[in-house]
Design a protein around this motif. Structure first.
Motif, PDB file in Angstrom:
ATOM      1  N   HIS A  95       0.863  -1.191   0.000  1.00  0.00           N
ATOM      2  CA  HIS A  95       0.000   0.000   0.000  1.00  0.00           C
ATOM      3  C   HIS A  95       0.891   1.230   0.000  1.00  0.00           C
ATOM      4  CE1 HIS A  95       0.405   1.055   4.343  1.00  0.00           C
ATOM      5  NE2 HIS A  95       0.389  -0.245   4.585  1.00  0.00           N
ATOM      6  N   ASP A 126       6.109   1.384   7.449  1.00  0.00           N
ATOM      7  CA  ASP A 126       4.764   0.925   7.051  1.00  0.00           C
ATOM      8  C   ASP A 126       4.261   1.754   5.881  1.00  0.00           C
ATOM      9  OD1 ASP A 126       2.231  -0.096   6.918  1.00  0.00           O
ATOM     10  OD2 ASP A 126       1.538   0.808   8.769  1.00  0.00           O
ATOM     11  N   MET A 127       4.496   1.363   4.583  1.00  0.00           N
ATOM     12  CA  MET A 127       5.361   0.265   4.227  1.00  0.00           C
ATOM     13  C   MET A 127       6.129   0.558   2.940  1.00  0.00           C
ATOM     14  SD  MET A 127       2.566  -2.482   2.761  1.00  0.00           S
ATOM     15  CE  MET A 127       3.798  -3.372   1.831  1.00  0.00           C
ATOM     16  N   GLU A 160      -5.003   1.343   2.251  1.00  0.00           N
ATOM     17  CA  GLU A 160      -4.952   0.200   3.180  1.00  0.00           C
ATOM     18  C   GLU A 160      -5.242   0.675   4.596  1.00  0.00           C
ATOM     19  OE1 GLU A 160      -3.581  -2.649   6.109  1.00  0.00           O
ATOM     20  OE2 GLU A 160      -2.792  -0.637   5.838  1.00  0.00           O
ATOM     21  N   GLU A 161      -4.736   1.871   4.913  1.00  0.00           N
ATOM     22  CA  GLU A 161      -4.884   2.385   6.273  1.00  0.00           C
ATOM     23  C   GLU A 161      -6.337   2.715   6.609  1.00  0.00           C
ATOM     24  OE1 GLU A 161      -2.622   2.005   8.272  1.00  0.00           O
ATOM     25  OE2 GLU A 161      -0.660   2.223   7.323  1.00  0.00           O
ATOM     26  N   GLU A 189       4.490  -5.996   4.249  1.00  0.00           N
ATOM     27  CA  GLU A 189       4.203  -5.207   5.449  1.00  0.00           C
ATOM     28  C   GLU A 189       5.341  -5.432   6.463  1.00  0.00           C
ATOM     29  OE1 GLU A 189       1.858  -3.108   6.422  1.00  0.00           O
ATOM     30  OE2 GLU A 189       0.034  -3.452   5.251  1.00  0.00           O
TER      31      GLU A 189
HETATM   32 ZN    ZN Z   1       0.814  -1.151   6.402  1.00  0.00          ZN
END
Ligand code: ZN
Length: 427
Positions: A95, A126-127, A160-161, A189
């Motif tokens: 992501h 991250d990431m 993604e978050e 990740e």
């Molecule tokens: Zn992540």
């Protein structure tokens, strides 16, 4: 031609400076989510890089996905390089969004500063570090083995978050992860370079509302307090539900250890009069609360059934109801995700474990994530079960101030990923 592991690791090592520069470049594009800034910029940057390495690149906007707007379009990139002969497709998914900066930084969060072995910045761990490592792994493998079989894919995805609905979920719904086009997925990740993450626990979010009747606060006996009803719910939860959950242990290797059981968090509680704005200088009005709501976040295990997880809560509420004649409640589902765990003998798990042993000289650890990540969409929507999370970075640093990623960790995990490519795609 066979590629020796040594040649491949040399190819990765030769790209160390490039790995650093790529990670820094990615950090310097502040892809903050929410609201979803600079998604197009980071996709354009990666498109230029990957088309230079022989990938065909598609940019896909998740039009109509939650959060997508002309001001903040949800852009995703999928890059694919076809090999010289038929074979499997190995897909790396990272992501590209990062969470807010927050307070407490002593480094520039978007500076990509290199200090010793560490690169600092929001998203380093991250990431973006993992995404950079996957790209370097692919480029090193292509250099060592230009006539490989099958295909390599790299995707950089949005959101993604915030649940992945403008990213992997959107792509999975449109067939990008269909098992006839992708066979192995690694999500880099930050789970430590020596561990393979097999999956995650399940999630059920729900809102529970208790109902009352509004009346004047000086005569509460004329009303019915929804807050007192909720108090009874919370007491019952402490007395029976939390102990019940603590007793449910899992065979899943969830980390940290505390998450190796069922858990429940009460995310919020609201009851009665709405809270006034900060600047409000008046007094509150005297009213009996006619509504009280909590939002619960229940994480469940692969051994549990979601219907039963919900029944436990209903049973608890019915117990309260049996003791309080006027008690009324409602439960509203907000969100649910089934738990998932890839088998240890799945091809991508086995190959990654062997590669970890070769690069690090130690056997791989197996973990399961306490919370979910994009694997849920690949597994559930894409129906692709041969998927893991594996990448550099220390999980605890994610979302923290002064987030960093270690250069040697990135290089080692890039070595692991290159060996995986070699094992699955070398002719
Ligand atoms: Zn992540």
């Amino acid at each position: 031609m066979d590629v020796s592991g040594r040649t491949l690791l040399d190819e990765v090592a030769a790209r160390r400076a490039e790995l650093i520069a790529l990670t820094q470049d990615l950090i310097r594009i502040p892809t903050l989510n929410p609201p979803g800034r600079n998604y197009r910029e980071i996709c354009d940057y990666l498109a230029a890089r990957l088309s230079g390495s022989g990938f065909r690149v598609d940019l896909i906007r998740a039009e109509g996905a939650p959060g997508d707007s002309d001001a903040h379009p949800r852009w995703n990139l999928v890059a694919r390089r076809e090999g010289a002969a038929p074979g499997d497709c190995v897909h790396f998914n990272g992501h590209h969004d990062v969470v807010e900066v927050g307070h407490g930084w002593t480094r520039d969060p978007f500076g990509g500063e290199l200090d010793g072995d560490r690169i600092y910045g929001r998203g380093s761990c991250d990431m973006k570090g993992g995404l950079a490592a996957a790209i370097i792994a692919a480029e090193a493998f292509i250099a060592a083995c230009p006539g490989h079989r099958g295909a390599i894919e790299i995707s950089a995805t949005a959101d993604e978050e915030s649940g992945g609905y403008g990213g992997v979920a959107y792509l999975a719904e449109r067939g990008w992860f269909a098992p006839d086009r992708v066979q192995h997925v690694i999500i880099p990740e930050p789970l430590h370079k020596d561990r393979i993450c097999l999956g995650h626990r399940g999630v059920w979010w729900a809102e529970i509302e208790t109902k009352g009747r509004i009346a004047h606060g000086s005569m509460p006996f004329l009303g019915d307090s929804a807050i007192r009803h909720m108090g009874a719910v919370l007491e019952e939860m402490e007395a029976t539900l939390f102990p019940l959950l603590a007793g449910k242990r899992t065979e899943m290797p969830v980390i940290p250890e505390g998450a190796r059981q069922s858990t429940l968090n009460i995310n919020s509680i609201h009851g009665g009069e709405v809270e006034q704005e900060d600047g409000y200088t008046g007094l509150p009005a005297p009213c009996v609360a006619d509504r009280c709501r909590i939002v619960i976040d229940r994480r469940f295990l692969i051994e549990e059934d979601l219907a039963e997880v919900k029944r436990e809560v209903t049973r608890m509420l019915e117990t309260v109801k049996s003791r309080r004649p006027s008690f009324e409640y409602e439960v509203r589902d907000l969100f649910e995700v089934q738990p998932t765990m890839t088998e240890k003998d799945a091809p991508v798990v086995r190959t990654t474990a062997q590669a970890i042993e070769k690069v690090l000289g130690q056997s791989a650890g197996y973990v399961v994530s306490p919370g979910t990540y994009d694997q849920k969409h690949i597994d559930r929507i894409g129906k692709l079960h041969n998927c893991i999370a594996y990448g550099p970075g220390i999980l605890d640093l994610a979302h923290q101030p002064d987030e960093w990623v270690g250069v040697q960790d990135m290089q080692d995990s890039a070595g692991v990923m290159a060996l995986v490519l070699s094992e699955l795609l070398a002719p």
